[in-house]
Every structure is written in structure tokens, then in C-alpha cells.
Design a protein around this motif. Structure first.
Motif, PDB file in Angstrom:
ATOM      1  N   THR A  32      22.542  -3.829  55.784  1.00  0.00           N
ATOM      2  CA  THR A  32      22.151  -3.245  57.062  1.00  0.00           C
ATOM      3  C   THR A  32      22.272  -4.230  58.220  1.00  0.00           C
ATOM      4  O   THR A  32      21.949  -3.878  59.357  1.00  0.00           O
ATOM      5  CB  THR A  32      20.708  -2.712  57.003  1.00  0.00           C
ATOM      6  N   ALA A  33      22.740  -5.444  57.946  1.00  0.00           N
ATOM      7  CA  ALA A  33      22.843  -6.472  58.987  1.00  0.00           C
ATOM      8  C   ALA A  33      23.891  -6.071  60.021  1.00  0.00           C
ATOM      9  O   ALA A  33      24.945  -5.534  59.691  1.00  0.00           O
ATOM     10  CB  ALA A  33      23.205  -7.812  58.369  1.00  0.00           C
ATOM     11  N   ARG A  34      23.597  -6.358  61.243  1.00  0.00           N
ATOM     12  CA  ARG A  34      24.531  -6.058  62.329  1.00  0.00           C
ATOM     13  C   ARG A  34      25.615  -7.129  62.418  1.00  0.00           C
ATOM     14  O   ARG A  34      26.674  -6.877  62.969  1.00  0.00           O
ATOM     15  CB  ARG A  34      23.788  -5.949  63.650  1.00  0.00           C
ATOM     16  N   GLU A  35      25.317  -8.294  61.916  1.00  0.00           N
ATOM     17  CA  GLU A  35      26.285  -9.389  61.924  1.00  0.00           C
ATOM     18  C   GLU A  35      27.000  -9.417  60.578  1.00  0.00           C
ATOM     19  O   GLU A  35      26.601  -8.759  59.631  1.00  0.00           O
ATOM     20  CB  GLU A  35      25.568 -10.713  62.166  1.00  0.00           C
TER      21      GLU A  35
END
Length: 63
Positions: A32-35
Motif C-alpha cells: 500500500t506504500a505510495r513510494e
């Protein structure tokens, strides 16, 4: 060859279960990390490193 009996003889390894849970939490956080990668701070947060460090310090002081 020794085969484990079927039934209620399973032994639970609580440390292994805790490690599996933490790995699962890391996988969820990474997915779920945006990066592209999790930062070290994010990993520490998921693994609750600060909470564990605080608990160890309280135990050392005798609180």
C-alpha cells in the motif's frame, strides 16, 4: 521415516507466529506504500520498534 501424528498434537511456536504476523504487516505496508520502497522509518513504525525500545527502557528502569 517419521510422520507427525494427525490430530491435536500441534505445538504452537509463539515467537514464530509473532514473526509471521510482523512479516504480514510489512507485506501489507509495502503493497500500500505510495513510494517504490518503504523508508526505514516506515519499517520501524510497522514493526513497532519505538514501542519495543520504550518497553525495554521501562523494564530496565523498573517501572
Amino acid at each position: 521415516m517419521h510422520v507427525a501424528p494427525v490430530g491435536g498434537t500441534a505445538v504452537q511456536d509463539h515467537v514464530a507466529l509473532a514473526e509471521i504476523e510482523l512479516c504480514g504487516e510489512l507485506i501489507i505496508a509495502a503493497s500500500t506504500a505510495r513510494e517504490e520502497r518503504l523508508s526505514l522509518e516506515s519499517i520501524d513504525e510497522v514493526l513497532r520498534v519505538a514501542e519495543e525500545r520504550d518497553a525495554e527502557e521501562r523494564d530496565a528502569v523498573g517501572e
